[in-house]
Design a protein around this motif. Structure first.
Motif, mmCIF file in Angstrom:
data_model
loop_
_atom_site.group_PDB
_atom_site.id
_atom_site.type_symbol
_atom_site.label_atom_id
_atom_site.label_comp_id
_atom_site.label_asym_id
_atom_site.label_seq_id
_atom_site.Cartn_x
_atom_site.Cartn_y
_atom_site.Cartn_z
ATOM 1 N N ARG A 171 19.844 9.109 -17.608
ATOM 2 C CA ARG A 171 18.684 9.317 -18.892
ATOM 3 C C ARG A 171 17.177 9.479 -18.183
ATOM 4 O O ARG A 171 16.793 10.263 -19.023
ATOM 5 C CB ARG A 171 18.810 8.022 -19.502
ATOM 6 C CG ARG A 171 20.192 7.953 -20.416
ATOM 7 C CD ARG A 171 20.223 6.493 -21.111
ATOM 8 N NE ARG A 171 21.436 6.301 -21.558
ATOM 9 C CZ ARG A 171 21.750 5.891 -23.083
ATOM 10 N NH1 ARG A 171 20.448 6.084 -23.695
ATOM 11 N NH2 ARG A 171 22.703 6.003 -23.491
ATOM 12 N N THR A 172 16.978 9.084 -17.329
ATOM 13 C CA THR A 172 15.505 8.981 -16.906
ATOM 14 C C THR A 172 15.122 9.994 -15.747
ATOM 15 O O THR A 172 14.065 10.380 -15.616
ATOM 16 C CB THR A 172 15.197 7.577 -16.226
ATOM 17 O OG1 THR A 172 15.875 7.372 -15.008
ATOM 18 C CG2 THR A 172 15.295 6.332 -17.190
ATOM 19 N N GLY A 173 16.222 10.388 -15.054
ATOM 20 C CA GLY A 173 15.950 11.144 -13.778
ATOM 21 C C GLY A 173 15.783 10.192 -12.838
ATOM 22 O O GLY A 173 15.820 8.873 -12.749
ATOM 23 N N PRO A 174 15.521 10.771 -11.425
ATOM 24 C CA PRO A 174 15.350 9.966 -10.458
ATOM 25 C C PRO A 174 13.942 8.912 -10.635
ATOM 26 O O PRO A 174 13.042 9.158 -11.233
ATOM 27 C CB PRO A 174 14.547 11.100 -9.175
ATOM 28 C CG PRO A 174 15.337 12.360 -9.694
ATOM 29 C CD PRO A 174 15.329 12.230 -11.163
ATOM 30 N N LEU A 175 14.425 7.596 -9.971
ATOM 31 C CA LEU A 175 13.441 6.742 -10.195
ATOM 32 C C LEU A 175 13.028 6.249 -8.615
ATOM 33 O O LEU A 175 13.733 6.047 -7.845
ATOM 34 C CB LEU A 175 13.889 5.428 -10.577
ATOM 35 C CG LEU A 175 14.292 5.391 -12.446
ATOM 36 C CD1 LEU A 175 14.992 4.196 -12.735
ATOM 37 C CD2 LEU A 175 13.062 5.846 -13.107
ATOM 38 N N GLY A 198 0.676 -1.186 0.149
ATOM 39 C CA GLY A 198 -0.077 0.045 0.081
ATOM 40 C C GLY A 198 0.857 1.197 -0.044
ATOM 41 O O GLY A 198 2.107 1.251 0.098
ATOM 42 N N ARG A 199 0.148 2.425 0.075
ATOM 43 C CA ARG A 199 0.807 3.614 -0.155
ATOM 44 C C ARG A 199 1.397 4.226 1.154
ATOM 45 O O ARG A 199 2.041 5.006 1.512
ATOM 46 C CB ARG A 199 -0.112 4.761 -0.411
ATOM 47 C CG ARG A 199 -0.476 4.654 -1.910
ATOM 48 C CD ARG A 199 -1.725 5.644 -2.292
ATOM 49 N NE ARG A 199 -1.383 7.033 -1.805
ATOM 50 C CZ ARG A 199 -0.677 8.024 -2.536
ATOM 51 N NH1 ARG A 199 -0.271 7.550 -3.586
ATOM 52 N NH2 ARG A 199 -0.304 9.395 -1.813
ATOM 53 N N ASP A 200 0.998 3.193 2.348
ATOM 54 C CA ASP A 200 1.812 3.366 3.636
ATOM 55 C C ASP A 200 3.178 2.786 3.753
ATOM 56 O O ASP A 200 3.770 3.331 4.796
ATOM 57 C CB ASP A 200 1.095 2.800 4.789
ATOM 58 C CG ASP A 200 0.875 1.245 4.387
ATOM 59 O OD1 ASP A 200 0.690 0.562 3.301
ATOM 60 O OD2 ASP A 200 0.855 0.513 5.533
ATOM 61 N N MET A 201 3.602 2.286 2.580
ATOM 62 C CA MET A 201 5.198 1.959 2.397
ATOM 63 C C MET A 201 5.530 2.657 1.205
ATOM 64 O O MET A 201 5.860 1.752 0.159
ATOM 65 C CB MET A 201 5.245 0.451 2.249
ATOM 66 C CG MET A 201 4.596 -0.094 3.702
ATOM 67 S SD MET A 201 4.941 -2.104 3.742
ATOM 68 C CE MET A 201 6.831 -2.168 3.869
ATOM 69 N N PRO A 202 5.792 3.647 1.188
ATOM 70 C CA PRO A 202 6.611 4.526 0.202
ATOM 71 C C PRO A 202 7.930 4.121 -0.305
ATOM 72 O O PRO A 202 8.630 3.886 0.598
ATOM 73 C CB PRO A 202 6.471 5.964 0.445
ATOM 74 C CG PRO A 202 6.432 6.161 1.699
ATOM 75 C CD PRO A 202 5.638 4.634 2.194
ATOM 76 N N PRO A 203 8.181 3.976 -1.685
ATOM 77 C CA PRO A 203 9.507 3.654 -2.074
ATOM 78 C C PRO A 203 10.611 4.489 -1.780
ATOM 79 O O PRO A 203 10.142 5.738 -2.119
ATOM 80 C CB PRO A 203 9.248 2.924 -3.430
ATOM 81 C CG PRO A 203 8.337 4.118 -3.952
ATOM 82 C CD PRO A 203 7.414 4.097 -2.858
ATOM 83 N N PRO A 204 11.707 4.281 -1.821
ATOM 84 C CA PRO A 204 12.914 5.195 -1.665
ATOM 85 C C PRO A 204 12.973 5.656 -3.387
ATOM 86 O O PRO A 204 12.595 5.184 -4.211
ATOM 87 C CB PRO A 204 14.199 4.326 -1.319
ATOM 88 C CG PRO A 204 13.588 3.205 -0.907
ATOM 89 C CD PRO A 204 12.186 3.055 -1.362
ATOM 90 N N VAL A 205 13.860 6.658 -3.436
ATOM 91 C CA VAL A 205 14.205 7.211 -4.607
ATOM 92 C C VAL A 205 15.632 7.101 -4.885
ATOM 93 O O VAL A 205 16.551 7.309 -4.105
ATOM 94 C CB VAL A 205 13.883 8.530 -4.820
ATOM 95 C CG1 VAL A 205 14.465 9.339 -6.150
ATOM 96 C CG2 VAL A 205 12.407 8.739 -4.695
ATOM 97 N N LEU A 206 16.040 6.369 -6.077
ATOM 98 C CA LEU A 206 17.578 6.401 -6.454
ATOM 99 C C LEU A 206 17.754 7.547 -7.403
ATOM 100 O O LEU A 206 17.023 7.814 -8.495
ATOM 101 C CB LEU A 206 17.746 5.050 -7.333
ATOM 102 C CG LEU A 206 17.500 3.576 -6.396
ATOM 103 C CD1 LEU A 206 18.150 2.424 -7.313
ATOM 104 C CD2 LEU A 206 18.022 3.963 -5.164
ATOM 105 N N VAL A 207 18.924 8.052 -7.370
ATOM 106 C CA VAL A 207 19.475 9.155 -8.214
ATOM 107 C C VAL A 207 20.868 8.764 -8.741
ATOM 108 O O VAL A 207 21.527 7.835 -7.968
ATOM 109 C CB VAL A 207 19.600 10.514 -7.373
ATOM 110 C CG1 VAL A 207 17.808 10.928 -7.267
ATOM 111 C CG2 VAL A 207 20.320 10.551 -6.139
#
Length: 307
Positions: free
Chosen positions: A170-174, A95-104
């Motif tokens: 190429r993609t920006g933050p994921l 669910g949205r209560d477990m947001p993913p980290p962001v890789l840069v």
């Protein structure tokens, strides 16, 4: 940050993002014939250009990809697309209560994503990035990302993987989480990721087996400005304290208290009625290893075995 500042969007962060190769993009389209897999698989070592183009096209189209990191395989999606992030969460059955980290791609991008960065966080980033360290920090006020119920925080990491960092340029933050269904083991091979995620992913990027199943270490600078380890992973407490001697690790405190209580003959649970359940002994949040109450303090229940 003043209210006059404009929102940060993907183009402001990704200056080096190039155009999508239309021929490569066509190669990345899902196969929809009867019984055929609806995904594409690329060997990033032997077919690097095609792999990068296909992954970039999939991300631009709002699809999920599976990518290698220096820890475990991750499932990734455009961090600036709420629909794409939801697709990632749906693929993992979480669910949205477990947001993913962001890789840069670069450590310098941290300041574009976060506000009021503590000096200790910057020192850890300088020392361990790229590498297996995830930092939970206050999100930039005008950041156009909907990662879930973050409560104004963001978890950021720079992976130590050349191919993936090239892709991120190429993609920006994921938005990236471990490539597995919640509750299942993290994927250390692309075959394991395919088995768990199947057609919920558009492009699988195969770089061979990962170094192991140990996830990144997560340090929270929101609930504790000096830094609090909320998941011990590939980077140990001794290494962290060489850079930041004040960092808090509550498991260590619990272990020391238990040893001291044993030496003096105290019963550390003596105040609790038999059979009672307090927060510290509550079942750990799904895959996190953290009691739910602790994860809620920062709004980032990201201690799952994320890439």
């Amino acid at each position: 940050m003043s209210e006059e500042q404009t929102p940060v969007d993907q183009q402001e962060i990704v200056d080096a993002q190039g155009p999508v190769d239309e021929h490569r993009a066509a190669d990345a389209q899902a196969v929809t014939d009867d019984g055929a897999p609806q995904w594409q698989r690329f060997d990033v070592k032997s077919d690097t250009s095609a792999a990068l183009a296909a992954a970039q096209a999939a991300v631009a189209a709002g699809e999920c990809i599976v990518l290698p990191t220096d820890t475990v395989y991750g499932i990734g999606a455009n961090a600036f697309s709420a629909a794409a992030v939801q697709g990632l969460l749906d693929a993992k059955h979480r669910g949205r209560d477990m947001p993913p980290p962001v890789l840069v791609a670069e450590a310098g991008m941290l300041e574009a994503l976060a506000d009021d960065l503590p000096a200790h966080a910057l020192r850890l980033a300088e020392k361990f990035w790229p590498g297996a360290l995830t930092l939970i920090v206050p999100a930039q006020q005008h950041l156009r990302m909907d990662l879930g119920e973050t409560r104004g925080t963001i978890a950021v990491r720079v992976p130590d993987h050349d191919f993936t960092r090239d892709l991120l340029r190429r993609t920006g933050p994921l938005a990236v989480s471990s490539a597995n269904v919640s509750g299942q083991p993290s994927s250390t091979t692309i075959d394991a990721a395919v088995e768990q995620l199947g057609n919920s992913v558009h492009v699988y990027l195969d770089a061979g087996a990962t170094p192991g199943s140990t996830p990144s270490t997560i340090v929270d600078f929101v609930s504790e400005t000096l830094g609090r380890v909320v998941r011990m992973g590939a980077i140990g407490i001794e290494e962290l304290r060489e850079v930041n001697p004040f960092i808090v690790w509550e498991d260590e405190v619990t272990q020391d208290d238990a040893i001291e209580a044993d030496l003096v003959g105290d019963d550390p649970a003596g105040d609790e009625p038999s059979g009672s359940l307090d927060e510290s002994s509550a079942p750990a949040d799904d895959e996190t290893g953290i009691p739910p109450g602790e994860a809620d303090e920062t709004g980032q229940a990201t201690a799952e075995r994320d890439a």
